[in-house]
Design an enzyme around this catalytic site. Structure first.
Site, PDB file in Angstrom:
ATOM      1  N   ASP A  14       0.801  -1.300   0.235  1.00 61.01           N
ATOM      2  CA  ASP A  14      -0.302   0.203  -0.262  1.00 61.01           C
ATOM      3  C   ASP A  14       0.587   1.267   0.298  1.00 61.01           C
ATOM      4  O   ASP A  14       1.730   1.207   0.415  1.00 61.01           O
ATOM      5  CB  ASP A  14      -0.525  -0.052   1.099  1.00 61.01           C
ATOM      6  CG  ASP A  14      -2.211   1.025   1.158  1.00 61.01           C
ATOM      7  OD1 ASP A  14      -2.212   1.430   0.127  1.00 61.01           O
ATOM      8  OD2 ASP A  14      -2.762   0.993   2.532  1.00 61.01           O
ATOM      9  N   ASP A 108      -2.369   2.235  -6.262  1.00 63.81           N
ATOM     10  CA  ASP A 108      -2.133   2.618  -4.485  1.00 63.81           C
ATOM     11  C   ASP A 108      -1.829   1.564  -4.167  1.00 63.81           C
ATOM     12  O   ASP A 108      -0.737   1.505  -3.250  1.00 63.81           O
ATOM     13  CB  ASP A 108      -2.308   4.190  -3.585  1.00 63.81           C
ATOM     14  CG  ASP A 108      -3.465   3.933  -2.875  1.00 63.81           C
ATOM     15  OD1 ASP A 108      -4.147   3.004  -4.210  1.00 63.81           O
ATOM     16  OD2 ASP A 108      -4.084   4.272  -2.929  1.00 63.81           O
ATOM     17  N   GLU A 109      -2.604   0.603  -4.302  1.00 61.39           N
ATOM     18  CA  GLU A 109      -2.044  -0.781  -3.794  1.00 61.39           C
ATOM     19  C   GLU A 109      -2.831  -2.367  -4.859  1.00 61.39           C
ATOM     20  O   GLU A 109      -2.892  -1.970  -5.502  1.00 61.39           O
ATOM     21  CB  GLU A 109      -2.599  -0.650  -2.572  1.00 61.39           C
ATOM     22  CG  GLU A 109      -4.962  -0.832  -3.275  1.00 61.39           C
ATOM     23  CD  GLU A 109      -5.761  -1.237  -1.853  1.00 61.39           C
ATOM     24  OE1 GLU A 109      -5.481  -1.697  -0.537  1.00 61.39           O
ATOM     25  OE2 GLU A 109      -6.497   0.055  -1.491  1.00 61.39           O
TER      26      GLU A 109
END
Length: 366
Positions: A14, A108-109
């Site tokens: 993350d 983003d993850e």
């Protein structure tokens, strides 16, 4: 853990305050300062906040007006999604150096299954450390990671040592970790459900574990079975490299609050048209139409209807959304409307989770 229950080595990576961190990286003058991505203007809503801004209580989905009251020195910057996408692709390229089993959740993850990996490294925690170091050295950003036996626990763990840290929950630690966990930290337990659990005396994983399957089904419906298994460390969902889209949506925030359904119909037409275009572009259709209503006091309401057939046509989407709009009286004036399509024709039938007991395998290197 029972021998027939799969034990995997899962990493959840993350990125730390991704949008805001990209902006600070691209503009050194912003480093160390409280910034909000989006949220500028009279009706703006924040997309992301830097850690410097979060110290004041500023967070995503908050109105810019409230954020500036919490943090008078807050700096608003415009969103640059093309840039975030560009950086995200670089990060994913690093992931693929270790495994092809990468399941992105957003820009983003992502989940990575490194049970068997391209480096031949038996330690998932060392792989996570190496990935985070490469992201920092090659991209210039920090990331956090959670490492454990399944996706559920890995995702929870990735939030523990943020920013720029990682947490490992080894197989022999899973049960104790879940039993001591605050129920609010359980992935899939939102604010409303957490409050309901509190009212019923459930504050930790151990409290949840005391409840029978029947009790959970009765009090939490379909989610009850999910809670019953995950608190026992059972979550058999595999990392899916080609993640199937489960929904598609579009929404609009209005420059002025709308107080009458009549004024909303024209807005709904544009939103329905946008949803139809996205469905057509993605070559999918759906059965369930959901109308999202955000009121001027920021309270949120959703209304859904499932049709007996798949649709992607603007007119049918609009008519269903209109029916949902008039379904009941509005609570207040409206600042945002959205339409989403789910129950898509890309979804595979769900298989029931097998009832399996959980014990511990101690000789599994993490």
């Amino acid at each position: 853990m029972s021998n027939d229950l799969p034990i995997r080595k899962i990493i959840h990576v993350d990125m730390d305050a991704f949008f805001a961190s990209v902006e600070q990286m691209d503009n050194p003058d912003l480093k160390g300062k409280p910034i909000a991505v989006g949220g500028g203007g009279k009706r703006g809503v924040i997309s992301a906040a830097s850690y410097e801004a979060r110290k004041f209580g500023v967070k995503s989905a908050m109105s810019g007006n409230l954020a500036i009251k919490l943090c008078p020195d807050l700096i608003f910057v415009k969103t640059h999604f093309d840039r975030y996408t560009e950086i995200s692709k670089k990060i994913r390229k690093i992931f693929y150096d270790y495994t092809d089993l990468v399941e992105p959740l957003s820009l983003d993850e992502a989940y990575l299954d490194v049970t068997e990996n391209k480096k031949g490294n038996p330690s998932a925690s060392l792989i996570a450390k190496e990935i985070r170091e490469r992201i920092f050295n090659e991209v210039g950003l920090t990331a956090s990671a959670g490492i454990s036996i399944n996706k559920f626990i890995a995702k929870i763990a990735s939030d523990y040592n943020k920013p720029n840290g990682q947490k490992v929950v080894n197989p022999e630690e899973v049960i104790e970790f879940l039993e001591q966990l605050d129920i609010r930290k359980f992935y899939g337990v939102g604010k409303v459900t957490a409050e309901k659990m509190y009212q019923k005396g459930i504050f930790t994983g151990l409290d949840l574990k005391q409840k029978s399957m029947e009790w959970l089904d009765e009090n939490f419906g379909k989610s009850g079975r999910y809670y019953y298994y995950v608190v026992r460390g059972i979550h058999n969902s595999e990392v899916k490299p080609n993640r199937i889209r489960k929904s598609l949506a579009a929404e609009r925030t209005f420059s002025e609050n709308l107080s009458s359904e009549v004024f909303m119909l024209k807005k709904l037409k544009h939103i329905a048209d946008e949803v139809s275009k996205r469905l057509t572009k993605s070559k999918v259709a759906g059965k369930t139409v959901t109308l999202k209503i955000k009121y001027s006091d920021f309270s949120l309401q959703t209304r859904s209807k499932t049709l007996p057939y798949y649709i992607r046509d603007t007119d049918i989407i609009l008519e269903t959304a209109k029916e949902l709009l008039y379904q009941e009286k509005l609570n207040n004036s409206v600042r945002l409307l959205g339409i989403s399509m789910s129950n898509l024709n890309t979804e595979k039938p769900k298989t029931p989770i097998e009832k399996k007991s959980i014990s511990v395998q101690l000789k599994f290197e993490f």
